[in-house]
Design a protein around this motif. Structure first.
Motif, PDB file in Angstrom:
ATOM      1  N   GLY A 116       0.808  -1.213   0.000  1.00  0.00           N
ATOM      2  CA  GLY A 116       0.000   0.000   0.000  1.00  0.00           C
ATOM      3  C   GLY A 116       0.841   1.263   0.000  1.00  0.00           C
ATOM      4  N   ARG A 117       1.989   1.216   0.665  1.00  0.00           N
ATOM      5  CA  ARG A 117       2.882   2.369   0.746  1.00  0.00           C
ATOM      6  C   ARG A 117       4.321   1.905   0.517  1.00  0.00           C
ATOM      7  N   ALA A 118       5.225   2.863   0.448  1.00  0.00           N
ATOM      8  CA  ALA A 118       6.649   2.530   0.337  1.00  0.00           C
ATOM      9  C   ALA A 118       7.127   2.020   1.693  1.00  0.00           C
ATOM     10  N   TRP A 119       7.727   0.845   1.719  1.00  0.00           N
ATOM     11  CA  TRP A 119       8.199   0.217   2.950  1.00  0.00           C
ATOM     12  C   TRP A 119       9.692   0.419   3.119  1.00  0.00           C
ATOM     13  N   GLY A 120      10.115   0.416   4.372  1.00  0.00           N
ATOM     14  CA  GLY A 120      11.530   0.508   4.687  1.00  0.00           C
ATOM     15  C   GLY A 120      12.245  -0.818   4.453  1.00  0.00           C
ATOM     16  N   PRO A 121      13.563  -0.827   4.596  1.00  0.00           N
ATOM     17  CA  PRO A 121      14.341  -2.037   4.270  1.00  0.00           C
ATOM     18  C   PRO A 121      14.006  -3.234   5.153  1.00  0.00           C
ATOM     19  N   ARG A 122      13.757  -3.020   6.437  1.00  0.00           N
ATOM     20  CA  ARG A 122      13.478  -4.161   7.312  1.00  0.00           C
ATOM     21  C   ARG A 122      12.124  -4.782   6.979  1.00  0.00           C
ATOM     22  N   ILE A 141       9.048  -5.772  -5.355  1.00  0.00           N
ATOM     23  CA  ILE A 141       8.053  -5.093  -4.517  1.00  0.00           C
ATOM     24  C   ILE A 141       7.726  -3.748  -5.150  1.00  0.00           C
ATOM     25  N   VAL A 142       6.429  -3.523  -5.398  1.00  0.00           N
ATOM     26  CA  VAL A 142       5.947  -2.319  -6.069  1.00  0.00           C
ATOM     27  C   VAL A 142       4.873  -1.692  -5.195  1.00  0.00           C
ATOM     28  N   THR A 143       4.867  -0.382  -5.062  1.00  0.00           N
ATOM     29  CA  THR A 143       3.810   0.279  -4.313  1.00  0.00           C
ATOM     30  C   THR A 143       2.553   0.388  -5.167  1.00  0.00           C
ATOM     31  N   SER A 144       1.405   0.484  -4.506  1.00  0.00           N
ATOM     32  CA  SER A 144       0.148   0.622  -5.245  1.00  0.00           C
ATOM     33  C   SER A 144       0.108   1.935  -6.015  1.00  0.00           C
ATOM     34  N   ALA A 145       0.768   2.970  -5.485  1.00  0.00           N
ATOM     35  CA  ALA A 145       0.807   4.252  -6.201  1.00  0.00           C
ATOM     36  C   ALA A 145       1.574   4.112  -7.504  1.00  0.00           C
ATOM     37  N   ALA A 146       2.715   3.405  -7.472  1.00  0.00           N
ATOM     38  CA  ALA A 146       3.482   3.205  -8.703  1.00  0.00           C
ATOM     39  C   ALA A 146       2.705   2.367  -9.703  1.00  0.00           C
ATOM     40  N   ALA A 147       2.000   1.356  -9.208  1.00  0.00           N
ATOM     41  CA  ALA A 147       1.201   0.531 -10.111  1.00  0.00           C
ATOM     42  C   ALA A 147       0.076   1.335 -10.746  1.00  0.00           C
ATOM     43  N   ALA A 148      -0.580   2.197  -9.956  1.00  0.00           N
ATOM     44  CA  ALA A 148      -1.649   3.030 -10.507  1.00  0.00           C
ATOM     45  C   ALA A 148      -1.104   4.010 -11.535  1.00  0.00           C
ATOM     46  N   ALA A 149       0.053   4.595 -11.242  1.00  0.00           N
ATOM     47  CA  ALA A 149       0.656   5.515 -12.200  1.00  0.00           C
ATOM     48  C   ALA A 149       1.012   4.798 -13.494  1.00  0.00           C
ATOM     49  N   ILE A 175       2.914  11.952  -5.394  1.00  0.00           N
ATOM     50  CA  ILE A 175       3.345  12.349  -6.737  1.00  0.00           C
ATOM     51  C   ILE A 175       4.517  11.462  -7.127  1.00  0.00           C
ATOM     52  N   LEU A 176       4.438  10.896  -8.340  1.00  0.00           N
ATOM     53  CA  LEU A 176       5.479   9.990  -8.818  1.00  0.00           C
ATOM     54  C   LEU A 176       6.084  10.505 -10.112  1.00  0.00           C
ATOM     55  N   ASP A 177       7.380  10.238 -10.268  1.00  0.00           N
ATOM     56  CA  ASP A 177       8.103  10.598 -11.483  1.00  0.00           C
ATOM     57  C   ASP A 177       8.206   9.338 -12.343  1.00  0.00           C
ATOM     58  N   CYS A 178       7.393   9.275 -13.392  1.00  0.00           N
ATOM     59  CA  CYS A 178       7.366   8.083 -14.237  1.00  0.00           C
ATOM     60  C   CYS A 178       8.666   7.906 -15.007  1.00  0.00           C
ATOM     61  N   ALA A 179       9.297   9.007 -15.366  1.00  0.00           N
ATOM     62  CA  ALA A 179      10.533   8.919 -16.151  1.00  0.00           C
ATOM     63  C   ALA A 179      11.693   8.416 -15.313  1.00  0.00           C
ATOM     64  N   ALA A 180      11.586   8.484 -13.998  1.00  0.00           N
ATOM     65  CA  ALA A 180      12.658   8.036 -13.102  1.00  0.00           C
ATOM     66  C   ALA A 180      12.312   6.705 -12.450  1.00  0.00           C
ATOM     67  N   GLY A 181      11.652   5.829 -13.201  1.00  0.00           N
ATOM     68  CA  GLY A 181      11.310   4.516 -12.675  1.00  0.00           C
ATOM     69  C   GLY A 181      10.176   4.549 -11.683  1.00  0.00           C
ATOM     70  N   TYR A 182       9.233   5.481 -11.871  1.00  0.00           N
ATOM     71  CA  TYR A 182       8.056   5.613 -11.003  1.00  0.00           C
ATOM     72  C   TYR A 182       8.466   5.845  -9.554  1.00  0.00           C
ATOM     73  N   GLN A 183       9.440   6.709  -9.404  1.00  0.00           N
ATOM     74  CA  GLN A 183       9.915   7.068  -8.072  1.00  0.00           C
ATOM     75  C   GLN A 183       8.914   7.990  -7.398  1.00  0.00           C
ATOM     76  N   GLN A 184       8.624   7.721  -6.132  1.00  0.00           N
ATOM     77  CA  GLN A 184       7.702   8.577  -5.383  1.00  0.00           C
ATOM     78  C   GLN A 184       8.454   9.815  -4.899  1.00  0.00           C
ATOM     79  N   LEU A 185       7.993  10.983  -5.346  1.00  0.00           N
ATOM     80  CA  LEU A 185       8.669  12.235  -5.007  1.00  0.00           C
ATOM     81  C   LEU A 185       8.125  12.866  -3.740  1.00  0.00           C
ATOM     82  N   ALA A 186       6.837  12.708  -3.505  1.00  0.00           N
ATOM     83  CA  ALA A 186       6.226  13.352  -2.337  1.00  0.00           C
ATOM     84  C   ALA A 186       5.002  12.562  -1.920  1.00  0.00           C
ATOM     85  N   TYR A 187       4.688  12.641  -0.630  1.00  0.00           N
ATOM     86  CA  TYR A 187       3.547  11.915  -0.064  1.00  0.00           C
ATOM     87  C   TYR A 187       2.885  12.807   0.984  1.00  0.00           C
ATOM     88  N   LEU A 188       1.542  12.821   1.003  1.00  0.00           N
ATOM     89  CA  LEU A 188       0.838  13.676   1.956  1.00  0.00           C
ATOM     90  C   LEU A 188      -0.520  13.063   2.297  1.00  0.00           C
TER      91      LEU A 188
END
Length: 624
Positions: A116-122, A141-149, A175-188
């Motif tokens: 559902g969200r970006a998880w930490g390493p552990r 492992i893919v976040t639901s936000a990246a999959a939706a984007a 907000i995700l940057d699709c050109a950078a591998g669907y990297q999540q830039l900000a979350y609120l």
């Protein structure tokens, strides 16, 4: 990964699990008894047996709510000490994977899991361990936000665009940057911390309408599940009926109730959107697409609120398979390209159990039994109190040393597929590294144990001569050399060929145990008084030789028909020719067959490796 291999993407949500798979070029939704979604929760029976999953778990949980865990992913993420989230998620993954494998008649070769969200390493490491515990490959492992984007940024929609805003029914924006591998830039999170949550307000409204008081606990997962179902119904209908615990009657809910519950959180919505966009130093016009996840009445309110902003019109992803399909779109190219080698991949690993050690234990027991018998049955001559001469079957000592070396092989086989202690979070060790370590250890230990066996024999019979040490080392040397070559070459084996190679490189433990038993019985017949064998020493000798002959055939070939024919011929032949002076040659012949098995296994490893195998294929082109 081959094109026709099964690639599975699983979205384990808070209440529902959905999955999509590819076997070829087309993504197919996975249905659970005709339903698009599977209840996510697991149920722990009273007898502490296997976890129940799916509809079966939900039915059991309705009657026994305290033993039901509706959201295994939340347990795993939080690492709750009272609940085994890893086992719960592993059970859900195994349920989905078994269904997919059954429908496609193919095992899962690649796995993608949506969080559902970006998880930490552990937390990601615990999720990887859950997949491996379920017998599945190391997952992407893919976040639901990246999959939706990914879904809204595909050709044929309004894409491709660079920046996508994604909203969820839990009122979170990213907000995700699709050109950078669907990297999540900000979350609120769009929430007013001073106001009650949407679900709490809806529970309060339903309770007041049905019960006239607040006697119904809002923490009961059954109540929250009814709330989620009512929210989904209100996304398409103006009214929904909320089932409450007995003796309360159902309570009606309408869209006006959703608007009332959401209103405090949306008062500053436009300001929150501007803050989110400004945080990544973008203009509102640069956000090219907006995606809202799920068919939920709250999603409709978010869509209406977004319409008042300067963002692009929001697309609601109502298809329950949209998220796993989007995740599959992101990770499929990672699998269909170069599959890599053992040096770059990680095979699924499970906790080491006594069952895993059975093969190692059998080989070790056979080696020790032959060694002890060789020492105990040795004939010694003494002058005074000093041993001046000893006769013992050195070929049996050589076989014991050979089996000790193969014990190291069997242990090396466990390295890439099992673990004793869970790996640390930052552990990125690959199968190739584990194979190299395991076989190098097997090579060195083979010689060390053979030397120990040789010297131990001299000490055991009180007659230390170099011939015992030499016999043990000569027998173990081919296995040590073969293990060292495999350690160098095995990391170059292509990843898709690894499972088959691991099966091929496993020592034939059953045949070896049969041979060791045959040699042991033969030596027993030669060295024991006939009265101890009920005056049937000849029968014991014949039976032992027949067992050794059959084992020789079983070790030399893997073809069932050839095994049967050769087993009958060699078993009968060995039984006919065995005797005090011929038995040693039968044992030596079996040692030669074991060495041949090690040589052919090494040759298979060399030809399977990418670079060396290609060289051999060029030098030895196929005929015809």
């Amino acid at each position: 990964m081959a094109v026709n291999d099964l690639h599975l993407a699983v979205h384990i949500g808070a209440w529902w699990t959905t999955a999509v798979y590819t076997q070829g070029t087309t993504a197919q939704p996975l249905y659970f008894d005709g339903q698009a979604r599977l209840p996510t929760g697991v149920y722990q029976p009273l007898d502490s047996g296997a976890l129940l999953t799916g509809v079966t778990a939900l039915a059991a949980g309705i009657d026994d709510p305290d033993r039901y865990r509706p959201d295994p992913m939340a347990l795993l993420h939080a690492a709750a000490p009272t609940d085994n989230g890893t086992a719960a998620v592993a059970a859900v993954l195994a349920h989905v994977a078994n269904l997919a494998a059954g429908q496609t008649a193919s095992p899962v070769m690649a796995l993608t899991i949506v969080t559902g969200r970006a998880w930490g390493p552990r937390a990601r490491q615990r999720l990887q361990q859950a997949a491996i515990s379920a017998g599945l490959p190391d997952p992407h492992i893919v976040t639901s936000a990246a999959a939706a984007a990914s879904v809204v940024n595909q050709p044929g929609t309004d894409g491709p665009v660079q920046y996508v805003l994604v909203g969820t029914p839990s009122m979170e924006l990213a907000i995700l940057d699709c050109a950078a591998g669907y990297q999540q830039l900000a979350y609120l999170p769009v929430q007013d911390s001073t106001a009650a949550s949407v679900d709490q307000v809806l529970v309060q409204i339903a309770t007041e309408r049905a019960a006239g008081d607040s006697a119904i606990s809002p923490s009961d997962w059954r109540m929250m599940r009814e709330i989620q179902q009512a929210r989904a119904t209100l996304a398409t209908q103006p009214r929904a009926s909320l089932l409450l615990p007995e003796p309360y009657p159902p309570a009606p809910l309408g869209r006006a109730d959703i608007q009332y519950a959401v209103a405090p959180h949306l008062d500053r919505f436009e300001e929150c959107v501007k803050q989110l966009v400004a945080e990544v130093e973008l203009e509102t016009s640069e956000v090219g697409a907006v995606a809202l996840i799920g068919e939920d009445a709250v999603t409709l309110e978010l869509q209406a609120a977004l319409a008042a902003t300067e963002l692009a019109p929001a697309a609601i992803l109502r298809d329950p398979h949209a998220i796993p399909r989007g995740a599959l779109q992101l990770t499929q190219p990672l699998h269909t390209g170069n599959p890599g080698t053992a040096a770059t991949v990680r095979l699924p690993r499970t906790r080491l159990t006594l069952a895993n050690l059975a093969r190692v234990a059998v080989l070790a027991a056979c080696s020790v039994a032959l060694l002890l018998q060789t020492i105990k049955t040795a004939l010694t001559w003494k002058t005074g109190g000093t041993v001046t001469a000893v006769y013992l079957p050195q070929e049996n000592l050589a076989l014991a040393a050979s089996l000790a070396a193969l014990t190291g092989w069997a242990a090396a086989q466990l390295a890439p597929t099992t673990w004793i202690v869970s790996a640390p979070v930052d552990d990125d060790v690959t199968t190739g590294v584990l194979l190299r370590r395991g076989y190098l250890s097997a090579a060195s230990l083979s010689l060390a144990i053979a030397g120990l066996w040789g010297m131990g024999t001299g000490i055991g019979v009180h007659y230390t001569v170099n011939s015992y040490l030499k016999a043990a080392l000569i027998a173990a040397a081919p296995f040590a050399a073969a293990a060292a070559i495999i350690a160098v070459v095995a990391p170059r084996i292509p990843a898709p060929a690894l499972p088959a190679w691991l099966r091929r490189a496993n020592p034939p433990v059953s045949a070896i145990a049969l041979a060791a038993a045959g040699v042991f019985i033969e030596q027993l017949a030669f060295s024991t008084s006939p009265t101890y064998l009920f005056n049937m020493a000849g029968l014991f000798q014949t039976a032992g030789a027949a067992m050794l002959g059959a084992a020789t055939a079983f070790t030399a070939t893997r073809q069932p028909l050839l095994r049967g024919i050769a087993g009958v011929i060699l078993g009968g032949g060995y039984a006919l020719v065995t005797g005090f002076f011929t038995a040693r040659y039968l044992t030596i012949a079996y040692i030669v067959v074991l060495v041949w098995w090690a040589v052919t296994t090494t040759a298979t490893t060399i030809t399977a490796s990418t670079s060396i195998g290609a060289l051999f294929r060029r030098l030895l082109p196929p005929t015809g």
